[in-house]
Enzyme design. Structure first.
Site, PDB file in Angstrom:
ATOM      1  CG  ASP A  65     -11.025   1.006  -3.181  1.00 30.12           C
ATOM      2  OD1 ASP A  65     -10.459   2.017  -2.690  1.00 30.12           O
ATOM      3  OD2 ASP A  65     -11.950   0.405  -2.600  1.00 30.12           O
TER       4      ASP A  65
ATOM      5  CG  HIS B 284      -4.135  -5.450   2.612  1.00 30.60           C
ATOM      6  ND1 HIS B 284      -5.422  -5.623   3.058  1.00 30.60           N
ATOM      7  CD2 HIS B 284      -3.343  -6.039   3.551  1.00 30.60           C
ATOM      8  CE1 HIS B 284      -5.401  -6.282   4.220  1.00 30.60           C
ATOM      9  NE2 HIS B 284      -4.166  -6.531   4.532  1.00 30.60           N
TER      10      HIS B 284
ATOM     11  N   GLY C 220     -16.252  -0.037   8.082  1.00 36.77           N
ATOM     12  CA  GLY C 220     -16.339  -1.119   7.106  1.00 36.77           C
ATOM     13  C   GLY C 220     -15.265  -2.173   7.243  1.00 36.77           C
TER      14      GLY C 220
ATOM     15  CB  ALA D 199     -19.697   3.412   5.185  1.00 38.01           C
TER      16      ALA D 199
END
Ligand code: ZN
Length: 250
Positions: free
Chosen positions: A104, A119, A188, A233
């Site tokens: 993201d 990724h 996370g 988080a």
């Protein structure tokens, strides 16, 4: 919990090289749903749409779903306090490397520089024919699939689809950190996605300490985690960074 924050900050102060290792959980508070779990994306969408074989033979259908998931609303997400805290720790040279499974771009938007995207990223699209790359902002998604303005080839998001291999640069760096890090700070990530989930185990075997931040216990908790900070988080990172003597400025 106060005791654990203190413990974690002591370990951080006494570690030479620190690697942050993040997953979907750090971006949930920025409004990005995780893939797995009860309200995860895969409870709503069939994961086949980002399987490379399905994509290659059903490109238009895949792209309709990809656009909906990744480009219609994800792109409005903003980094949160946990992303910002990691960027500050890098600025202060406390964290050297950040390996993320997220696509993201929120770590970079928060100011982190040494980011390795295990990724890949949704921020760029790559031409399957000439490998030209485009920022998604420069692409009009009206006619799917989007095409390369160079050669008219089909564009694919530059993140790792099912059936594709991990980007070489990020993979190499992850192994390097396993060899050289004194501490892996997990945020996370619950250790379910292969092969990324293996790196904390390998680091631990090499003598690294493990600090884990997750809202629930994970595969790591109780097996390799030295200090478990159970909570959101943003809250855990805010407390931790304050304990280390820094402030988050969003
Ligand atoms: Zn092209």
């Amino acid at each position: 919990m106060k005791e654990n924050i203190k413990k974690a900050s002591e370990i951080i102060k006494h570690s030479g090289r620190i690697t942050a290792f993040t997953g979907a959980g750090i971006s949930v508070e920025s409004g990005i749903p995780p893939f797995r779990g009860e309200n995860g994306l895969w409870s709503k969408y069939d994961p086949k749409y980002i399987d490379i074989n399905y994509f290659n033979s059903n490109t238009k259908k895949s792209w309709e779903i990809i656009k909906e998931i990744f480009y219609d609303f994800f792109t409005n997400a903003k980094p949160n306090a946990a992303h910002r805290a990691l960027a500050i720790l890098e600025e202060k040279n406390i964290i050297q490397t950040l390996i993320t499974q997220n696509i993201d771009n929120l770590h970079q938007e928060a100011g982190s520089k040494n980011v390795f995207e295990f990724h890949g990223t949704s921020q760029t699209l790559i031409c399957l024919d000439c490998s030209n790359k485009y920022n998604y902002r420069d692409i009009v998604f009206d006619n799917l699939p989007p095409k390369c303005s160079n050669c008219q080839g089909i564009l694919k998001p530059d993140f790792v689809f099912f059936g594709e291999s991990i980007p070489e640069r990020a993979n190499r760096q992850a192994f390097l950190e396993v060899d050289s890090s004194d501490l892996f700070l997990l945020i996370g990530t619950t250790g379910e996605i292969m092969p990324a989930c293996m790196f904390p185990y390998m680091a631990k075997q090499n003598g690294a300490k493990i600090i884990e931040i997750n809202i629930e216990a994970s595969n790591y908790t109780g097996s390799i985690t030295d200090v478990f900070l159970k909570g959101k988080a943003t809250e855990m990172m805010s407390e931790l960074i304050e304990k280390l003597g820094f402030k988050i400025n969003l």
